[in-house]
Design a protein around this motif. Structure first.
Motif, PDB file in Angstrom:
ATOM      1  N   VAL A  55     -33.704  42.485  -6.035  1.00 26.48           N
ATOM      2  CA  VAL A  55     -34.304  43.290  -4.633  1.00 26.48           C
ATOM      3  C   VAL A  55     -33.002  43.111  -3.297  1.00 26.48           C
ATOM      4  O   VAL A  55     -33.305  44.363  -2.762  1.00 26.48           O
ATOM      5  N   TRP A  56     -32.566  41.761  -3.644  1.00 25.36           N
ATOM      6  CA  TRP A  56     -31.236  42.226  -2.551  1.00 25.36           C
ATOM      7  C   TRP A  56     -29.964  43.781  -2.343  1.00 25.36           C
ATOM      8  O   TRP A  56     -30.078  44.152  -2.187  1.00 25.36           O
ATOM      9  N   GLN A  57     -29.763  43.875  -3.848  1.00 29.03           N
ATOM     10  CA  GLN A  57     -29.038  45.212  -4.367  1.00 29.03           C
ATOM     11  C   GLN A  57     -28.614  44.877  -5.438  1.00 29.03           C
ATOM     12  O   GLN A  57     -28.836  44.296  -6.463  1.00 29.03           O
ATOM     13  N   PRO A  58     -28.508  46.706  -6.901  1.00 32.36           N
ATOM     14  CA  PRO A  58     -28.869  47.046  -7.865  1.00 32.36           C
ATOM     15  C   PRO A  58     -27.794  46.122  -8.217  1.00 32.36           C
ATOM     16  O   PRO A  58     -26.329  46.960  -7.464  1.00 32.36           O
ATOM     17  N   CYS A  59     -27.153  46.159  -9.857  1.00 28.56           N
ATOM     18  CA  CYS A  59     -25.886  46.693 -10.535  1.00 28.56           C
ATOM     19  C   CYS A  59     -25.673  47.332 -10.630  1.00 28.56           C
ATOM     20  O   CYS A  59     -26.212  48.654 -10.409  1.00 28.56           O
ATOM     21  N   PRO A  60     -24.471  47.363 -11.216  1.00 28.38           N
ATOM     22  CA  PRO A  60     -23.954  48.223 -11.509  1.00 28.38           C
ATOM     23  C   PRO A  60     -24.242  49.768 -12.048  1.00 28.38           C
ATOM     24  O   PRO A  60     -24.736  50.626 -11.236  1.00 28.38           O
ATOM     25  N   LEU A  61     -25.387  49.129 -13.257  1.00 25.82           N
ATOM     26  CA  LEU A  61     -26.239  50.136 -14.151  1.00 25.82           C
ATOM     27  C   LEU A  61     -27.571  50.847 -13.027  1.00 25.82           C
ATOM     28  O   LEU A  61     -27.928  51.958 -12.577  1.00 25.82           O
ATOM     29  N   GLY A  72     -30.653  47.822  -0.962  1.00 24.24           N
ATOM     30  CA  GLY A  72     -32.037  47.247  -1.007  1.00 24.24           C
ATOM     31  C   GLY A  72     -31.865  47.567  -2.873  1.00 24.24           C
ATOM     32  O   GLY A  72     -31.465  47.531  -3.748  1.00 24.24           O
ATOM     33  N   ALA A  73     -32.956  47.215  -2.840  1.00 22.75           N
ATOM     34  CA  ALA A  73     -34.198  46.976  -4.220  1.00 22.75           C
ATOM     35  C   ALA A  73     -33.616  48.306  -5.231  1.00 22.75           C
ATOM     36  O   ALA A  73     -33.723  49.201  -5.145  1.00 22.75           O
ATOM     37  N   CYS A  74     -33.372  47.305  -6.358  1.00 25.21           N
ATOM     38  CA  CYS A  74     -33.391  48.139  -7.449  1.00 25.21           C
ATOM     39  C   CYS A  74     -34.568  49.310  -7.802  1.00 25.21           C
ATOM     40  O   CYS A  74     -35.585  48.339  -7.839  1.00 25.21           O
TER      41      CYS A  74
END
Length: 116
Positions: free
Chosen positions: A34-40, A50-52
């Motif tokens: 929810v905080w920030q997306p991983c590399p994928l 933002g959220a993935c």
């Protein structure tokens, strides 16, 4: 995990489990995604903040999961094509490695829960 937007507010499902301590096993709290997306997730969401968009809430289980790992065909837009199940099965080990599934919580974001 660096704070991309200090003081930002992100809303999480009220029934989500509490965020585990860094290094503890993942419990599906969803805070990291929810905080920030991983590399994928950056690739899938086409954004770094933002959220993935691959994050999925499983109501029956009361937890979040990575949709790219849980249901790749839906996340990648393959639908119910005959080859989608086979390709999803083949991709799962790579996706699990890319998102560090099974490695424990790597999110150090501090969470404040609002109790109703």
């Amino acid at each position: 995990m660096a704070d991309p937007q200090p003081g930002a507010v992100r809303w999480i499902h009220p029934d989500a489990p509490a965020k585990p301590a860094p290094g503890a096993p993942c419990n599906g709290c969803g805070v990291c995604c929810v905080w920030q997306p991983c590399p994928l997730g950056v690739v899938l969401s086409r954004r770094r903040r933002g959220a993935c968009r691959a994050l999925r809430w499983l109501h029956a289980e009361g937890r979040y999961v990575c949709g790219a790992l849980h249901d790749p065909a839906a996340v990648f837009g393959w639908g119910h094509r005959p080859w989608a199940r086979m390709l999803s099965r083949a991709l799962r080990p790579a996706i699990a490695r890319w998102i560090a599934a099974g490695r424990g919580c790597d999110c150090d974001v501090e969470v404040d829960r609002l109790d109703a």
